[in-house]
Design a protein around this motif. Structure first.
Motif, PDB file in Angstrom:
ATOM      1  N   MET A   4      58.626 -60.932  -3.721  1.00 16.05           N
ATOM      2  CA  MET A   4      57.960 -60.151  -4.769  1.00 16.05           C
ATOM      3  C   MET A   4      56.767 -60.948  -5.288  1.00 16.05           C
ATOM      4  SD  MET A   4      59.440 -58.823  -8.430  1.00 16.05           S
ATOM      5  CE  MET A   4      60.634 -57.761  -7.620  1.00 16.05           C
ATOM      6  N   GLY A   5      55.596 -60.346  -5.341  1.00 11.77           N
ATOM      7  CA  GLY A   5      54.413 -61.040  -5.817  1.00 11.77           C
ATOM      8  C   GLY A   5      54.411 -61.142  -7.325  1.00 11.77           C
ATOM      9  N   MET A   6      53.820 -62.198  -7.851  1.00  6.53           N
ATOM     10  CA  MET A   6      53.742 -62.404  -9.289  1.00  6.53           C
ATOM     11  C   MET A   6      52.623 -61.530  -9.850  1.00  6.53           C
ATOM     12  SD  MET A   6      54.268 -66.505  -9.593  1.00  6.53           S
ATOM     13  CE  MET A   6      54.324 -66.413 -11.378  1.00  6.53           C
ATOM     14  N   ALA A   7      52.849 -60.929 -10.998  1.00  2.00           N
ATOM     15  CA  ALA A   7      51.872 -60.035 -11.616  1.00  2.00           C
ATOM     16  C   ALA A   7      50.739 -60.838 -12.235  1.00  2.00           C
ATOM     17  CB  ALA A   7      52.559 -59.189 -12.686  1.00  2.00           C
ATOM     18  N   MET A   8      49.537 -60.334 -12.070  1.00  4.79           N
ATOM     19  CA  MET A   8      48.379 -60.971 -12.682  1.00  4.79           C
ATOM     20  C   MET A   8      48.306 -60.568 -14.147  1.00  4.79           C
ATOM     21  SD  MET A   8      46.963 -62.711 -10.260  1.00  4.79           S
ATOM     22  CE  MET A   8      45.303 -63.011 -10.870  1.00  4.79           C
ATOM     23  N   SER A   9      47.667 -61.405 -14.979  1.00  4.52           N
ATOM     24  CA  SER A   9      47.534 -61.100 -16.389  1.00  4.52           C
ATOM     25  C   SER A   9      46.523 -59.980 -16.597  1.00  4.52           C
ATOM     26  CB  SER A   9      47.093 -62.356 -17.141  1.00  4.52           C
ATOM     27  OG  SER A   9      45.843 -62.806 -16.647  1.00  4.52           O
ATOM     28  N   ASP A  10      46.483 -59.456 -17.798  1.00  2.00           N
ATOM     29  CA  ASP A  10      45.551 -58.386 -18.152  1.00  2.00           C
ATOM     30  C   ASP A  10      44.123 -58.850 -17.904  1.00  2.00           C
ATOM     31  OD1 ASP A  10      44.058 -56.393 -19.285  1.00  2.00           O
ATOM     32  OD2 ASP A  10      45.242 -56.256 -21.122  1.00  2.00           O
ATOM     33  N   MET A  11      43.385 -58.112 -17.085  1.00  2.00           N
ATOM     34  CA  MET A  11      42.033 -58.510 -16.716  1.00  2.00           C
ATOM     35  C   MET A  11      41.084 -58.493 -17.908  1.00  2.00           C
ATOM     36  SD  MET A  11      42.212 -59.327 -13.564  1.00  2.00           S
ATOM     37  CE  MET A  11      40.490 -59.361 -13.047  1.00  2.00           C
ATOM     38  N   GLY A  12      41.465 -57.820 -19.007  1.00  2.00           N
ATOM     39  CA  GLY A  12      40.604 -57.771 -20.183  1.00  2.00           C
ATOM     40  C   GLY A  12      40.874 -58.882 -21.165  1.00  2.00           C
ATOM     41  N   LYS A  13      41.810 -59.767 -20.842  1.00  2.00           N
ATOM     42  CA  LYS A  13      42.162 -60.869 -21.730  1.00  2.00           C
ATOM     43  C   LYS A  13      42.137 -62.187 -20.966  1.00  2.00           C
ATOM     44  CE  LYS A  13      45.233 -58.170 -24.738  1.00  2.00           C
ATOM     45  NZ  LYS A  13      46.608 -58.079 -25.291  1.00  2.00           N
ATOM     46  N   CYS A  14      41.993 -63.272 -21.711  1.00  2.00           N
ATOM     47  CA  CYS A  14      42.067 -64.612 -21.115  1.00  2.00           C
ATOM     48  C   CYS A  14      43.493 -64.868 -20.658  1.00  2.00           C
ATOM     49  CB  CYS A  14      41.630 -65.659 -22.145  1.00  2.00           C
ATOM     50  SG  CYS A  14      41.897 -67.368 -21.600  1.00  2.00           S
ATOM     51  N   ALA A  15      43.666 -65.316 -19.435  1.00  2.00           N
ATOM     52  CA  ALA A  15      45.000 -65.556 -18.891  1.00  2.00           C
ATOM     53  C   ALA A  15      45.677 -66.747 -19.552  1.00  2.00           C
ATOM     54  CB  ALA A  15      44.905 -65.794 -17.377  1.00  2.00           C
ATOM     55  N   ASN A  16      44.902 -67.598 -20.224  1.00  2.00           N
ATOM     56  CA  ASN A  16      45.466 -68.816 -20.805  1.00  2.00           C
ATOM     57  C   ASN A  16      45.868 -68.633 -22.267  1.00  2.00           C
ATOM     58  OD1 ASN A  16      46.045 -71.724 -20.611  1.00  2.00           O
ATOM     59  ND2 ASN A  16      44.377 -71.926 -22.084  1.00  2.00           N
ATOM     60  N   CYS A  17      44.953 -67.998 -23.083  1.00  2.00           N
ATOM     61  CA  CYS A  17      45.233 -67.892 -24.513  1.00  2.00           C
ATOM     62  C   CYS A  17      45.298 -66.455 -25.008  1.00  2.00           C
ATOM     63  CB  CYS A  17      44.190 -68.665 -25.317  1.00  2.00           C
ATOM     64  SG  CYS A  17      42.519 -67.965 -25.238  1.00  2.00           S
ATOM     65  N   ALA A  18      45.109 -65.481 -24.099  1.00  2.00           N
ATOM     66  CA  ALA A  18      45.212 -64.046 -24.409  1.00  2.00           C
ATOM     67  C   ALA A  18      44.089 -63.536 -25.307  1.00  2.00           C
ATOM     68  CB  ALA A  18      46.569 -63.716 -25.023  1.00  2.00           C
ATOM     69  N   ARG A  19      43.009 -64.278 -25.467  1.00  2.00           N
ATOM     70  CA  ARG A  19      41.876 -63.784 -26.250  1.00  2.00           C
ATOM     71  C   ARG A  19      41.186 -62.664 -25.465  1.00  2.00           C
ATOM     72  NH1 ARG A  19      36.423 -63.971 -26.889  1.00  2.00           N
ATOM     73  NH2 ARG A  19      35.568 -64.355 -28.980  1.00  2.00           N
ATOM     74  N   VAL A  20      40.774 -61.620 -26.154  1.00  2.00           N
ATOM     75  CA  VAL A  20      40.105 -60.499 -25.505  1.00  2.00           C
ATOM     76  C   VAL A  20      38.740 -60.948 -25.006  1.00  2.00           C
ATOM     77  CG1 VAL A  20      39.185 -58.171 -25.816  1.00  2.00           C
ATOM     78  CG2 VAL A  20      41.323 -58.828 -26.950  1.00  2.00           C
ATOM     79  N   THR A  21      38.435 -60.660 -23.745  1.00  2.00           N
ATOM     80  CA  THR A  21      37.149 -61.070 -23.169  1.00  2.00           C
ATOM     81  C   THR A  21      36.042 -60.140 -23.643  1.00  2.00           C
ATOM     82  OG1 THR A  21      37.564 -59.734 -21.198  1.00  2.00           O
ATOM     83  CG2 THR A  21      38.250 -62.043 -21.131  1.00  2.00           C
ATOM     84  N   ASP A  22      34.822 -60.611 -23.607  1.00  2.00           N
ATOM     85  CA  ASP A  22      33.672 -59.856 -24.095  1.00  2.00           C
ATOM     86  C   ASP A  22      33.073 -58.941 -23.036  1.00  2.00           C
ATOM     87  OD1 ASP A  22      33.946 -61.183 -26.520  1.00  2.00           O
ATOM     88  OD2 ASP A  22      32.625 -62.816 -25.908  1.00  2.00           O
ATOM     89  N   GLY A  23      33.539 -59.041 -21.796  1.00  2.00           N
ATOM     90  CA  GLY A  23      33.007 -58.200 -20.746  1.00  2.00           C
ATOM     91  C   GLY A  23      33.002 -58.919 -19.420  1.00  2.00           C
ATOM     92  N   PRO A  24      32.668 -58.239 -18.346  1.00  2.00           N
ATOM     93  CA  PRO A  24      32.702 -58.848 -17.011  1.00  2.00           C
ATOM     94  C   PRO A  24      31.676 -59.963 -16.833  1.00  2.00           C
ATOM     95  CG  PRO A  24      31.695 -56.670 -16.931  1.00  2.00           C
ATOM     96  CD  PRO A  24      32.282 -56.820 -18.300  1.00  2.00           C
ATOM     97  N   GLU A  25      30.626 -59.978 -17.682  1.00  2.00           N
ATOM     98  CA  GLU A  25      29.609 -61.022 -17.550  1.00  2.00           C
ATOM     99  C   GLU A  25      30.070 -62.353 -18.133  1.00  2.00           C
ATOM    100  OE1 GLU A  25      29.214 -59.078 -21.492  1.00  2.00           O
ATOM    101  OE2 GLU A  25      29.369 -58.369 -19.415  1.00  2.00           O
ATOM    102  N   GLN A  26      31.162 -62.348 -18.884  1.00  2.00           N
ATOM    103  CA  GLN A  26      31.676 -63.586 -19.469  1.00  2.00           C
ATOM    104  C   GLN A  26      32.386 -64.402 -18.389  1.00  2.00           C
ATOM    105  OE1 GLN A  26      33.640 -63.655 -23.467  1.00  2.00           O
ATOM    106  NE2 GLN A  26      35.402 -64.406 -22.308  1.00  2.00           N
TER     107      GLN A  26
END
Length: 279
Positions: free
Chosen positions: A1-23
């Motif tokens: 079973m593959g491990m699930a990736m974190s939410d692409m809209g948040k930082c995988a380390n601290c869960a802060r919401v990202t500002d967009g794909p350019e970040q």
């Protein structure tokens, strides 16, 4: 079973919401965003950045160290350090290369026979009595043991001598008060790496030319001194050369005395039977 990736809209380390794909990096913790799944493309990209970029840095630094050493050192001290390998790491890399070259080119004997020639000469004196001959034989064995240990620990010895060399240069260049002791450690590290490069190049020649080691030492010291003259812009080069030579002479005297005293103490301990050297 593959491990699930974190939410692409948040930082995988601290869960802060990202500002967009350019970040590209999380402003809170510095984690790269978005995070990429580990696949063959990811591993190839990591290999390129961790290994190939490191190699380019080493090659660039070595090129500058041999062709524009004083400028490289001055730039590094003044903060222009992009693409330059850290001096302490460079010493360890070049020291390891010199040790490896000594292993294959000189059967591990990087110091050469000159280290024990004086003791050998005393050992073969025709007018020496039996007691003197035995003492000379013991010292020959001690010096041989010390040489073998130094051959096996060249990089360690170099790192131990670096602070002494830096202190000697700070003393002989004492009028340059703007250069502090840690900066002299950096300068000395670059010069030592330069010496290791020359040493590694000359080692294979020692098999066929007995005086290659003396030529190597002379060339390396002159190259080090010329490098120092490039560091101090606007200062007479002959004065920088002489100050550097005085610093080198000081270190040679200190290290020679330390090695001789250490060998004599070890010789006394061996002669008294308190220490047994390996056969």
């Amino acid at each position: 079973m593959g491990m699930a990736m974190s939410d692409m809209g948040k930082c995988a380390n601290c869960a802060r919401v990202t500002d967009g794909p350019e970040q590209k990096f999380c402003p809170a913790c510095g984690q790269p965003t978005p995070v990429h799944r580990i696949d063959w493309h990811f591993l190839g990209h990591e290999l390129e950045h961790s290994v190939l970029h490191m190699d380019r840095g080493v090659l660039y630094t070595l090129k500058q160290l041999m062709l524009r050493p004083g400028h490289l050192i001055r730039d590094y001290i003044e903060g222009r350090r992009v693409g330059v390998v850290k001096p302490l790491l460079l010493v360890m890399l070049t020291g390891a290369a010199a040790t490896l070259m000594a292993h294959y080119a000189l059967d591990g004997d990087a110091l050469g026979s000159s280290f024990t020639q004086g003791v050998e000469a005393g050992m073969h004196q025709g007018n020496a009595n039996a007691k003197q001959a035995q003492a000379a034989a013991t010292m020959m064995k001690v010096f041989g043991f010390v040489k073998d240990w130094m051959n096996s620990h060249l990089t360690l010895i170099t790192l131990l001598v670096l602070p002494v060399q830096a202190a000697a240069f700070k003393l002989t260049f004492r009028r340059f008060k703007q250069i502090n002791y840690p900066e002299w450690l950096v300068i000395t590290s670059f010069l030592t790496a330069q010496l290791f490069v020359v040493w590694a190049v000359f080692m294979p020649v020692q098999r066929w030319w007995s005086d290659a080691q003396m030529a190597m030492i002379l060339l390396a010291v002159i190259l080090n001194l010329l490098s120092l003259t490039q560091v101090f812009q606007g200062y007479p080069r002959w004065k920088a050369f002489l100050r550097g030579a005085a610093g080198f002479a000081m270190v040679q005297v200190i290290t020679a005395i330390a090695a001789f005293v250490g060998a004599m103490i070890l010789g006394v301990l061996v002669g008294s039977g308190r220490i047994q050297l390996p056969a």
